[in-house]
Design an enzyme around this catalytic site. Structure first.
Site, short mmCIF file in Angstrom:
data_model
loop_
_atom_site.label_atom_id
_atom_site.label_comp_id
_atom_site.label_asym_id
_atom_site.label_seq_id
_atom_site.Cartn_x
_atom_site.Cartn_y
_atom_site.Cartn_z
N SER A 1 -9.72 1.87 2.18
CA SER A 1 -8.73 2.64 1.45
C SER A 1 -7.65 1.78 0.82
CB SER A 1 -8.07 3.64 2.40
OG SER A 1 -7.34 2.94 3.40
N SER B 1 -10.55 -0.36 6.31
CA SER B 1 -9.79 -0.27 5.06
C SER B 1 -9.11 -1.54 4.58
CB SER B 1 -8.75 0.84 5.18
OG SER B 1 -9.37 2.10 5.14
N LYS C 1 0.84 -1.21 0.00
CA LYS C 1 0.00 0.00 0.00
C LYS C 1 0.87 1.25 0.00
CE LYS C 1 -4.00 1.92 2.49
NZ LYS C 1 -4.96 1.67 3.62
#
Lengths: 449, 449
Positions: A150, A174, A81
């Protein structure tokens, strides 16, 4: 379709590396082929590091040739990420404040994986600072739908079969939400057992490191390796961390958590899927208790959802003063309104009020341990439904905040479907009992086969 | 000379800002003049940011003109240890791995001070990653002597009157030791009450933010402002944080801690200075107890120094795996041997052993609370003597590790001298009772006048 049809199983690939029927470089090239075929539409990656990945795969292949792999993640291509620092790839946080930002270290989680021989394929798309509304990533199972957020790119990359596993984070929902939407396994260990050093923060009391993978085995293996190779200063680490998946264990009793949003947010196909899952569990003689059967749990649930989760926004807002206050002062136009709103709230809060909220949160966690003691785990949805059509938002947080707020370990398991899309069942355990929860998750997944 | 003759008192300057007899820009220019006159010899600063400092001073002057200063630190020129990120000045960690490194944020402590109107004059010299052996900084009171470390530049800048206060860190003795050597006040609050976000770590369970200042008032004010403006995620903050110094309170009883190194490390002048201090306290009817008077404390002291502090090196080593393991892999020749040694030790340790050490450390902290309950505070030396002559090392850690390892609040107070150099008395309090300890420190300092 519950698990994504594209989802990979690295533990099987690894067996073939060991038997020399396959090798990490060839495996990586097949992943790169998938990325080439699909990422122009899916947009899972913001930055690819294929040259470095190929070098790392060749080194890994050499180790397997010599019969000396470094660990169970040796040769595993992973997505990282883009709020996690990488020393050889830009780390841009999904926001133009960080365009071109090049850290001089790997975040601790990235370093841990690399030190075990895992291969960083690239940086996956995040919403801005992992708290933004949306981004360019599309759901690989239906491009008209959101992949969730996210950790959007991490889930999409796994759901598309680009990588077998990817790292995400969860401050509200997320990791588990996008895992559910993309037909992957999501795992958010107990708060604090995995290191967040070198990861851009939102709220340290809420931020969790998470793993998204095609299989439970790979999710467990990645989380275990991060814990064993890195540790987290001041924390004892992941319970039972090991390259070997905990043996499946049938739960005796599960608390079924519907939450109030069951009525308002969950549509008929998702309800039917969840009820069918409950029926399968009853058939296997798992005792299911609901708030009607357990008034203590009902009272606790009411308190958590009725009063406290909203106040946890205050905790988060207060902790966001750093570093978001300086971003707001210097680059205010680059932040979403929700960040400005949080900062405005933080400015109204005193240090004493914040300390009170923390103390209350600690009491809630203690109570969670007590009320959950009557059952093996909590079972609920991992999302209020399948991935919504459209790209204006990344989905509801309604089913995710409970475990996140209380810091409890949770899995999203791809065992349901609705509207022809995957939908995860969420299994929530007691704090620090991650391996025990994983054993139950293993059993729940075995219902599928 | 106990307090450095150059040491500044910002609270007095601030009164003159308020009465318009002085202003922050003029005050800054006098500091810059001192830097210009002395820093070619002292080497307190690795990077100066005078243009930005002058702009900030002008803005502060405007606020005082309008009668609207932002806080008690508005207009205060400060030095920032160069392991703390600054968005407008390179942050180079005292090591060539980070040459030219330019963060995109201010560390939380830096942001907190700037948000209160404090003026960042520049980055102060640190030993490499705050754990190296030595550096180019010299003691401003005697250039042939070390300023101490690792917060060498912060202490030297304060001791030379270049700034009234500077931020440091303490993992073993890195704030109180240089403060003692340079005739300044050093303050290391309870572990965890001040934020370390955006500061390069050594060992998060041992790293403390610290303040070095010319006066107790300024040290307290800076620490308070950092706590109030930033907070630390998950922590209640500094006890009694306030711009107003706690009222002096005479201790009823103090535990006097000599430690075993009294015999081997402390030379006659330092012994005489400490004994004279004890005599002054007795004259003021402060009861002094030693290990001979309190067998419970003696047993605890033996355990801490005899077994546990050495094992705390293991905790530190384990936590240094990140990020130092990757530095060792990529830039091994740029690290000191002691870092390689720590990493070698870490590789021998299991996660289980680390968890055991943490649990034992927690038990030791609980016991510290109990054994210290019989007195108001512990009194000991802040260093085993005045600043040693020479620049090969930054001094003994013998008197510093007790409070650091146990995470207890501690002050170094410039109330003694030996060999014509300052020597600090160290006052150590109970965890979380920083304001109470500060009130005692205030009283001890008042013995001087």
């Amino acid at each position: 379709m519950a698990r994504s049809p594209h989802a990979l199983d690295f533990s099987k690939a690894r067996s073939r590396f060991l038997s020399r029927d396959d090798n990490p470089r060839a495996y990586l090239e097949r992943r790169i082929a998938t990325i080439s075929a699909r990422d122009a539409q899916v947009h899972a990656f913001v930055t690819l590091g294929l040259e470095g990945a190929r070098r790392a795969a060749d080194a890994s292949a050499g180790r397997y040739r010599d019969g000396k792999p470094l660990s169970a993640v040796d040769g595993m291509p992973v997505g990282i990420k883009d709020i996690m620092d990488t020393r050889d790839l830009p780390t841009q946080m999904g926001n133009s404040i960080y365009t071109g930002n090049q850290p001089r270290w790997d975040a601790a989680c990235v370093h841990a994986l690399r030190s075990g021989g895992a291969i960083v394929v690239g940086k996956t798309v995040t919403t801005a600072f992992a708290c933004g509304a949306t981004n360019e990533t599309r759901n690989p199972l239906d491009l008209t739908r959101t992949p969730g957020g996210s950790s959007s790119g991490s889930a999409a990359a796994v759901g598309a079969g680009m990588v077998p596993a990817a790292l995400g984070t969860q401050t509200q929902g997320s990791t588990l939400r996008p895992a559910s939407y993309c037909g992957a396994v999501g795992f958010k260990p107990t708060h604090g057992v995995l290191t967040m050093q070198g990861v851009h923060p939102i709220s340290l009391t809420h931020d969790h490191l998470g793993v998204i993978a095609g299989t439970l085995d790979d999710a467990w293996c990645v989380a275990s390796h991060v814990s064993l190779a890195s540790g987290n200063p001041g924390a004892a680490g992941l319970q039972g961390a090991s390259a070997v998946l905990p043996t499946a264990r049938k739960p005796r009793k599960l608390i079924v958590l519907h939450t109030k949003t069951w009525e308002s947010e969950v549509e008929a196909p998702a309800r039917a899927a969840f009820e069918a899952l409950l029926q399968r569990l009853r058939e296997r003689e798992v005792e299911l208790v609901t708030r009607r059967d357990d008034p203590h749990f009902a009272a606790f649930e009411d308190e958590v959802f009725g009063t406290f989760i909203d106040r946890s926004v205050d905790i988060t807002s207060y902790e966001m003063k750093w570093p978001y206050e300086q971003y707001a002062a210097q680059h205010g136009d680059r932040l979403e309104q929700r960040v400005h709103d949080r900062l405005a709230r933080a400015r109204e809060m005193s240090a004493e009020y914040y300390a009170e909220l923390l103390a209350e949160k600690t009491r809630m966690k203690d109570r969670a341990r007590d009320v959950m003691g009557v059952a093996d785990a909590i079972l609920t949805l991992a999302a209020s439904g399948p991935a919504p059509v459209g790209h204006g938002h990344t989905g509801s947080r309604a089913y995710l905040v409970y475990a996140t707020f209380l810091g409890l370990p949770a899995f999203s398991l791809p065992v349901m479907e609705a509207d022809g899309m995957p939908l995860g069942a969420q299994l929530i355990g007691r704090a620090g009992r991650d391996a025990e929860l994983c054993a139950l998750a293993h059993w729940v997944l075995s219902l599928e086969s």
